[in-house]
Motif scaffolding. Structure first.
Motif, PDB file in Angstrom:
ATOM      1  N   MET A 276       0.469 -44.298  18.383  1.00 10.48           N
ATOM      2  CA  MET A 276       0.817 -45.671  17.798  1.00 10.48           C
ATOM      3  C   MET A 276       2.660 -46.218  18.348  1.00 10.48           C
ATOM      4  N   LYS A 277       3.097 -44.782  19.073  1.00 11.98           N
ATOM      5  CA  LYS A 277       4.292 -45.691  19.403  1.00 11.98           C
ATOM      6  C   LYS A 277       4.267 -46.874  19.705  1.00 11.98           C
ATOM      7  N   GLY A 278       3.641 -46.809  20.501  1.00 11.15           N
ATOM      8  CA  GLY A 278       3.640 -48.653  21.215  1.00 11.15           C
ATOM      9  C   GLY A 278       3.444 -49.496  20.957  1.00 11.15           C
ATOM     10  N   LEU A 279       3.385 -49.391  19.663  1.00 10.63           N
ATOM     11  CA  LEU A 279       3.600 -50.958  18.042  1.00 10.63           C
ATOM     12  C   LEU A 279       5.189 -51.368  18.536  1.00 10.63           C
ATOM     13  N   LEU A 280       5.522 -50.135  18.211  1.00 12.45           N
ATOM     14  CA  LEU A 280       7.286 -50.516  17.984  1.00 12.45           C
ATOM     15  C   LEU A 280       7.799 -51.337  19.184  1.00 12.45           C
ATOM     16  N   ASP A 281       7.153 -51.866  19.759  1.00 12.69           N
ATOM     17  CA  ASP A 281       7.239 -52.854  21.396  1.00 12.69           C
ATOM     18  C   ASP A 281       7.514 -53.898  20.869  1.00 12.69           C
ATOM     19  N   ASN A 282       6.752 -53.891  20.118  1.00 14.21           N
ATOM     20  CA  ASN A 282       6.044 -55.652  19.191  1.00 14.21           C
ATOM     21  C   ASN A 282       7.309 -56.090  17.894  1.00 14.21           C
ATOM     22  N   VAL A 283       8.131 -54.968  17.484  1.00 13.93           N
ATOM     23  CA  VAL A 283       9.133 -54.924  16.602  1.00 13.93           C
ATOM     24  C   VAL A 283      10.492 -55.812  17.705  1.00 13.93           C
ATOM     25  N   PRO A 284      10.663 -57.247  16.535  1.00 12.17           N
ATOM     26  CA  PRO A 284      11.984 -57.394  16.599  1.00 12.17           C
ATOM     27  C   PRO A 284      12.408 -56.818  16.862  1.00 12.17           C
ATOM     28  N   GLN A 285      14.035 -57.057  18.293  1.00 15.90           N
ATOM     29  CA  GLN A 285      14.928 -56.514  18.652  1.00 15.90           C
ATOM     30  C   GLN A 285      15.529 -55.589  16.907  1.00 15.90           C
ATOM     31  N   ALA A 286      15.971 -56.820  16.866  1.00 13.89           N
ATOM     32  CA  ALA A 286      17.001 -57.064  15.315  1.00 13.89           C
ATOM     33  C   ALA A 286      16.602 -56.018  14.245  1.00 13.89           C
ATOM     34  N   ARG A 287      15.313 -56.154  14.359  1.00 13.48           N
ATOM     35  CA  ARG A 287      14.580 -55.000  12.289  1.00 13.48           C
ATOM     36  C   ARG A 287      14.905 -53.689  13.118  1.00 13.48           C
ATOM     37  N   LEU A 288      14.512 -53.376  14.426  1.00 12.03           N
ATOM     38  CA  LEU A 288      15.107 -51.774  15.306  1.00 12.03           C
ATOM     39  C   LEU A 288      15.608 -51.366  15.188  1.00 12.03           C
ATOM     40  N   LEU A 289      17.171 -52.549  15.257  1.00 10.34           N
ATOM     41  CA  LEU A 289      18.559 -51.692  15.375  1.00 10.34           C
ATOM     42  C   LEU A 289      18.722 -51.714  14.121  1.00 10.34           C
ATOM     43  N   ASP A 290      17.950 -52.546  13.266  1.00 13.51           N
ATOM     44  CA  ASP A 290      18.630 -52.209  11.997  1.00 13.51           C
ATOM     45  C   ASP A 290      17.923 -50.641  11.615  1.00 13.51           C
ATOM     46  N   GLU A 291      16.796 -50.421  11.639  1.00 14.21           N
ATOM     47  CA  GLU A 291      16.533 -49.029  11.385  1.00 14.21           C
ATOM     48  C   GLU A 291      17.225 -47.886  11.691  1.00 14.21           C
ATOM     49  N   VAL A 292      17.460 -48.307  13.134  1.00 10.81           N
ATOM     50  CA  VAL A 292      18.034 -46.945  13.903  1.00 10.81           C
ATOM     51  C   VAL A 292      19.470 -46.800  13.674  1.00 10.81           C
ATOM     52  N   LEU A 293      20.284 -47.876  12.950  1.00 10.08           N
ATOM     53  CA  LEU A 293      21.907 -47.805  12.297  1.00 10.08           C
ATOM     54  C   LEU A 293      21.036 -46.909  10.915  1.00 10.08           C
ATOM     55  N   LYS A 294      19.893 -47.501  10.115  1.00 10.48           N
ATOM     56  CA  LYS A 294      20.526 -47.339   9.059  1.00 10.48           C
ATOM     57  C   LYS A 294      19.981 -45.010   9.508  1.00 10.48           C
ATOM     58  N   MET A 295      19.159 -44.973  10.394  1.00 11.58           N
ATOM     59  CA  MET A 295      19.325 -43.529  10.825  1.00 11.58           C
ATOM     60  C   MET A 295      20.607 -42.811  11.718  1.00 11.58           C
ATOM     61  N   LEU A 296      21.140 -44.061  11.689  1.00 10.93           N
ATOM     62  CA  LEU A 296      22.387 -42.845  12.514  1.00 10.93           C
ATOM     63  C   LEU A 296      23.151 -43.097  11.474  1.00 10.93           C
ATOM     64  N   LEU A 297      23.357 -43.756  10.433  1.00  8.49           N
ATOM     65  CA  LEU A 297      24.136 -43.795   9.468  1.00  8.49           C
ATOM     66  C   LEU A 297      23.325 -43.516   7.982  1.00  8.49           C
ATOM     67  N   SER A 298      22.960 -42.432   7.998  1.00  7.79           N
ATOM     68  CA  SER A 298      21.614 -41.989   6.782  1.00  7.79           C
ATOM     69  C   SER A 298      22.425 -40.741   6.647  1.00  7.79           C
ATOM     70  N   GLY A 299      23.398 -39.981   7.334  1.00  9.89           N
ATOM     71  CA  GLY A 299      24.013 -38.590   6.586  1.00  9.89           C
ATOM     72  C   GLY A 299      23.166 -37.384   7.869  1.00  9.89           C
ATOM     73  N   HIS A 300      22.571 -37.815   8.100  1.00 12.03           N
ATOM     74  CA  HIS A 300      21.886 -37.283   8.904  1.00 12.03           C
ATOM     75  C   HIS A 300      20.921 -37.323  10.237  1.00 12.03           C
ATOM     76  N   SER A 301      21.910 -37.992  10.645  1.00 14.09           N
ATOM     77  CA  SER A 301      21.702 -38.482  12.102  1.00 14.09           C
ATOM     78  C   SER A 301      20.471 -37.282  13.025  1.00 14.09           C
ATOM     79  N   VAL A 302      21.886 -36.106  12.735  1.00 15.36           N
ATOM     80  CA  VAL A 302      21.390 -35.047  13.724  1.00 15.36           C
ATOM     81  C   VAL A 302      19.994 -35.089  13.651  1.00 15.36           C
ATOM     82  N   GLU A 303      19.362 -34.791  12.402  1.00 13.13           N
ATOM     83  CA  GLU A 303      17.785 -34.181  12.052  1.00 13.13           C
ATOM     84  C   GLU A 303      17.020 -35.647  12.475  1.00 13.13           C
ATOM     85  N   CYS A 304      17.376 -36.850  12.273  1.00  9.01           N
ATOM     86  CA  CYS A 304      16.474 -37.929  12.593  1.00  9.01           C
ATOM     87  C   CYS A 304      16.078 -37.970  14.013  1.00  9.01           C
TER      88      CYS A 304
END
Ligand code: ATP
Ligand code: MG
Length: 449
Positions: free
Chosen positions: A222-250
């Motif tokens: 189902m990962k293809g569905l991510l293409d329909n998500v607005p860029q700003a929201r994706l970036l938000d989520e990616v940033l949360k991952m990178l700044l989660s304190g567990h970015s390597v595991e993510c």
């Protein structure tokens, strides 16, 4: 010791009861005490309850407390409407248009209060052609509010007054068993909001808990569905991952699920270059450590690290085409930033800092005359130096350079003078080609040609 013993005895005798469709778990079983709730969240639940409303701490905070982690923030859910909430508190304001929430302020602490909402019934639901929910802001009751949440662990309601947890989806048992399980049919829930797939990855990596098999299984397809998500929201989520304190595991988890392709174009490119990968993983590990020690990390530094090897490659290319180093660096930076912007919408506000960090890297090579002193005065020297250390650790530059700057920045004036290299040692070649009138005074933010 005694406390632990009593807790165990209590646990054995304590029982859950049912209220409607909720299991109510008593304090004696779950052990989360009222004192563990933040000052502001307690004020909010007390205030709302005194005014005759229901009010519970909900979501990530309850989950984190059950996992014996410190919650990032405390959210409250209530049956009061946003206007009713605002009337109860002196410092409160309504925010958001799609979902109206209330922020209640207590000094530094902001408590987010949301009114119970329900998922819109299938026939009324506004979805796009992929099944993505466009609207879910109708008020509902507690049970409906639980059902619209993403994971069972995120749908627990804690009442600080009675110290009871209300659980509609067996979230308590899942959390105790360290399982992250989506509520309802995973296919439907991911279609409604594909970002839930990324949240599954981030939360399981951050909390060190297992993704339930049925929750994980459909993601690959189902990962293809991510293409329909607005860029700003994706970036938000990616940033949360990178700044989660567990970015390597993510990142590891994303790669395992083959989710990183297309999602992080910058990683796509970089992870394919051996030097780039080492550098990026070091940068992420370093970020995780800093966050673990309670230090801050700027997104700009992280972006600068993620894109560094692309900048390096473009810089080389421009120089091979005969451009001078400074001009080539500027061209390379602009090119890489423009490309990333189109793909990942990195906000413009980070550009200036990223460029400063990159431009400083060449200036670290110059260790004669006044230049090292001027570099020390740069407001972002520390970020530039941390970046240099990452380059050393990844093997891109010699450790000696990092050690030199490590000593130089704190050395006495006498020692600094002693450390300086003979004038022209580092940049003889370039100077011979194009002498500057004031070779010692490059414009700030640039390295001399
Ligand atoms: P974190 O520790 O990162 O803050 P969190 O679970 O609190 O994790 P938030 O983004 O703060 O995450 O969301 C608060 C709550 O709102 C979640 O616990 C969950 O109940 C609900 N929620 C958030 N995003 C979604 C979503 N995409 N779909 C359904 N429910 C969601
Ligand atoms: Mg939260």
């Amino acid at each position: 010791m005694i406390k632990k013993f009593l807790k165990r005895v209590f646990r054995k005798s304590a029982k859950t009861k049912s209220v409607g469709n909720a299991q109510v778990i008593p304090f004696e079983l779950h052990g989360v005490a009222r004192e563990q709730i933040s000052y502001g969240a307690k004020k909010v639940t007390d205030g709302l309850q005194a005014a005759g409303f229901q009010a519970y701490v909900v979501g990530g905070a309850v989950r984190d407390l059950l996992l014996e982690r410190t919650p990032k923030d405390f959210d409250v859910a209530t049956d009061a409407t946003p206007e009713e909430v605002r009337r109860v508190f002196r410092r409160a304001r309504i925010i958001g248009r799609r979902f109206r929430l209330v922020h209640v302020m207590f000094g530094e602490e902001v408590v987010e209060v949301s009114t119970f909402r329900k998922m819109i019934e299938a026939e009324d639901a506004q979805t796009d052609e992929h099944g993505r929910l466009l609207r879910d802001n109708e008020f509902g009751d507690q049970e409906q509010d639980a059902a619209r949440r993403d994971f069972t662990a995120n749908a627990l309601f804690y009442d600080p007054t009675t110290q009871e947890i209300f659980d509609y989806h067996r979230g308590y048992a899942d959390t105790r068993a360290h399982i992250l399980r989506i509520i309802g049919d995973p296919l439907v829930r991911y279609r409604e909001d594909p970002v839930r797939m990324l949240r599954a990855v981030r939360l399981s990596a951050k909390l060190g808990i297992e993704l339930d098999a049925a929750t994980a299984a459909p993601i690959a397809a189902m990962k293809g569905l991510l293409d329909n998500v607005p860029q700003a929201r994706l970036l938000d989520e990616v940033l949360k991952m990178l700044l989660s304190g567990h970015s390597v595991e993510c990142i590891q988890q994303l790669r395992q699920m083959n989710l990183h392709h297309g999602l992080l174009p910058l990683l796509d490119v970089i992870l394919n270059q051996p030097m780039g990968e080492k550098f990026v993983m070091l940068a992420l590990r370093n970020t995780d450590e800093r966050l673990g020690q309670g230090k801050t990390v700027s997104p700009a530094f992280l972006f600068a690290a993620l894109l560094w090897h692309e900048v390096l490659a473009a810089w080389k290319l421009h120089q091979q085409q005969g451009e001078r180093p400074v001009a080539a660096m500027h061209a390379a930076m602009d090119e890489v930033l423009a490309k990333q912007k189109a793909q990942l919408a990195i906000p413009h506000r980070h550009d200036a800092v990223m460029k400063e960090i990159w431009l400083m890297q060449q200036r670290f090579e110059q260790r004669s005359g006044q230049r090292p002193f001027r570099l020390l005065e740069q407001p972002r020297f520390r970020a530039g130096f941390d970046f240099l250390l990452l380059r050393c650790a990844s093997g891109e530059v010699d450790d000696e350079l990092g050690l030199w700057w490590d000593e130089f920045q704190d050395a006495s004036a006498a020692r600094q003078t002693e450390m300086l290299q003979p004038e022209g040692a580092g940049d003889k070649k370039r100077r011979r080609r194009k002498p500057r009138k004031k070779a010692d005074a490059p414009p700030s933010g640039e390295f001399p040609a």
